[in-house]
Design an enzyme around this catalytic site. Structure first.
Site, short mmCIF file in Angstrom:
data_model
loop_
_atom_site.label_atom_id
_atom_site.label_comp_id
_atom_site.label_asym_id
_atom_site.label_seq_id
_atom_site.Cartn_x
_atom_site.Cartn_y
_atom_site.Cartn_z
N ARG A 156 -0.86 4.09 2.19
CA ARG A 156 -1.70 5.39 2.33
C ARG A 156 -0.70 6.63 2.88
O ARG A 156 0.32 6.13 3.38
CB ARG A 156 -2.66 4.59 3.97
CG ARG A 156 -2.85 3.45 4.12
CD ARG A 156 -3.99 3.40 5.03
NE ARG A 156 -4.89 2.19 5.01
CZ ARG A 156 -4.03 1.49 5.67
NH1 ARG A 156 -3.65 1.28 5.73
NH2 ARG A 156 -5.36 -0.15 5.27
N LYS A 206 -2.93 1.64 9.50
CA LYS A 206 -4.33 1.90 9.96
C LYS A 206 -5.47 0.11 10.58
O LYS A 206 -4.84 -0.38 9.90
CB LYS A 206 -5.40 2.25 8.63
CG LYS A 206 -6.78 2.03 9.19
CD LYS A 206 -8.13 2.30 7.74
CE LYS A 206 -9.25 2.60 7.52
NZ LYS A 206 -10.33 2.97 6.38
N HIS A 228 -4.35 7.60 -3.04
CA HIS A 228 -4.94 6.13 -3.01
C HIS A 228 -5.14 5.59 -4.15
O HIS A 228 -4.98 4.92 -4.45
CB HIS A 228 -5.92 6.31 -2.41
CG HIS A 228 -5.93 5.62 -1.14
ND1 HIS A 228 -5.96 5.59 -0.06
CD2 HIS A 228 -7.51 4.72 -1.10
CE1 HIS A 228 -5.99 4.11 1.56
NE2 HIS A 228 -6.93 3.63 -0.07
N ARG A 278 -1.96 3.54 -4.35
CA ARG A 278 -2.21 2.56 -3.81
C ARG A 278 -3.08 1.46 -4.65
O ARG A 278 -2.72 0.05 -4.63
CB ARG A 278 -2.79 2.42 -2.79
CG ARG A 278 -3.05 1.16 -1.20
CD ARG A 278 -3.83 2.33 0.27
NE ARG A 278 -3.67 1.05 0.82
CZ ARG A 278 -3.20 0.06 1.64
NH1 ARG A 278 -2.19 0.24 2.03
NH2 ARG A 278 -4.34 -0.42 2.39
N HIS A 337 -4.96 -5.19 4.83
CA HIS A 337 -6.54 -4.91 5.83
C HIS A 337 -6.55 -6.08 6.46
O HIS A 337 -6.02 -7.55 6.49
CB HIS A 337 -6.58 -5.72 3.54
CG HIS A 337 -6.29 -4.63 2.91
ND1 HIS A 337 -7.39 -4.80 1.19
CD2 HIS A 337 -6.70 -3.49 3.36
CE1 HIS A 337 -6.94 -3.21 1.09
NE2 HIS A 337 -6.79 -2.27 1.74
N TYR A 392 -11.20 -5.43 -6.09
CA TYR A 392 -9.38 -5.30 -6.73
C TYR A 392 -9.53 -6.22 -7.36
O TYR A 392 -9.52 -6.17 -8.64
CB TYR A 392 -7.57 -5.29 -5.90
CG TYR A 392 -7.54 -4.44 -5.82
CD1 TYR A 392 -7.57 -2.90 -5.98
CD2 TYR A 392 -7.75 -4.10 -4.25
CE1 TYR A 392 -7.25 -2.23 -4.90
CE2 TYR A 392 -7.40 -3.50 -2.96
CZ TYR A 392 -7.35 -2.43 -3.08
OH TYR A 392 -7.07 -1.00 -2.94
#
Length: 321
Positions: free
Chosen positions: A157, A184, A254, A257, A280, A289
């Site tokens: 990120r 995150k 992003h 990414r 994640h 994805y």
């Protein structure tokens, strides 16, 4: 109520260890709610104002003006704040948790072709002057290439990229492991970086001392033109400008990414491994994805499955009478 917000911010920083970006966003969203309440009632907001009716009225003022995802984030901030107030004994129930999320449309992530990403990374840098400080073009070019290589090569990120410190880099010969601290969700992770990206970073670090100023952060990997830590905004400008001139679609950091994850998946990388590298918490987030690679999935299926193709002469619609 403003004092409670200050304590909530301190709670996020010291106990939850939320990222600075999350803290700023939550603080801004909750302050906006308090402003709305005070404008509507003509008095100072109190914990009792965090109720279903007030929250819904606040969200209604943004209907059609903000994306559903933005409204959902603002509601999430109020829910977290409401739970904090409940645990502090300032309200009996967290009524914000009773408000339903706004409906969100399915927005597909943008993934550039490999050729576009390569063109963005290898494009020549422009000379840049910041105030009276003129950045040598070679340093500027090496830094920008290293930033793009790291964003795409490690799937970081933008906030994680600009927060990288020298101590987060672990060299093993010409290989490099990048430790992402407090990504995150407040979790650390380690991501490998390919040889081209590692080489680009090494070449930038050789010239990095030219960007140092007396008050420069000594540990920061990426420095701006005035010697401070490179900002999110500067990186976003770099990526968007390169994508406009070199790629088939305009993207943000992003987007790199998304491209990182999509290209790994198309090359056969395990979804769990991609989840780990992206940081994640849930596999369902990574599964976004999979739809991008459905064409690739069909190709692999037809090549690998023994019953994917009918024998010659069958399935052509003909029948024997």
């Amino acid at each position: 109520m403003r004092d409670a917000l200050d304590r909530f911010v301190e709670h996020l920083q010291s106990q939850v260890r939320s990222s600075p970006h999350t803290v700023r966003a939550y603080q801004r969203d909750i302050a906006q709610f308090l402003d709305t309440v005070e404008e509507r009632t003509g008095r100072g907001a109190t914990p009792a104002d965090l109720q279903v009716r007030q929250v819904r009225a606040h969200l209604a003022t943004m209907h059609g003006k903000r994306a559903p995802s933005t409204m959902a984030r603002k509601l999430s901030a109020l829910r977290r704040f409401g739970e904090f107030l409940r645990r502090q004994g300032l309200v009996e129930d967290n009524e914000a948790a009773l408000v339903s999320n706004p409906k969100r449309g399915q927005r597909l992530p943008v993934a550039l072709p490999v050729e576009d990403v390569t063109a963005m990374i290898e494009a020549p840098a422009e000379a840049v002057a910041a105030s009276t400080v003129v950045v040598p073009s070679e340093v500027h070019a090496r830094r920008d290439r290293a930033v793009l290589e790291v964003l795409y090569g490690a799937g970081l990120r933008v906030s994680e990229c600009v927060r990288l410190d020298l101590s987060h880099l672990r060299w093993e010969g010409d290989r490099l492991l990048v430790r992402v601290v407090l990504g995150k969700g407040g979790k650390d992770r380690v991501v490998p970086l390919g040889r081209p990206a590692a080489q680009a970073l090494r070449e930038y670090l050789e010239l990095r001392p030219r960007l140092l100023r007396p008050k420069s952060p000594a540990e920061a990997v990426f420095l701006g033109n005035r010697g401070g830590r490179l900002s999110d905004r500067q990186v976003r400008y770099l990526v968007e400008r390169r994508s406009i001139t070199e790629a088939s679609a305009r993207i943000s950091p992003h987007g790199l990414r998304h491209s990182f994850a999509t290209h790994l998946l198309e090359s056969g990388c395990d979804l769990r491994a991609i989840q780990s590298m992206l940081g994640h918490a849930s596999l369902s987030t990574t599964q976004r994805y999979t739809h991008l690679s459905i064409g690739r999935l069909m190709d692999v299926y037809e090549q690998a499955h023994p019953r994917a193709r009918m024998p010659r002469g069958q399935g052509d619609g003909s029948s024997k009478g």
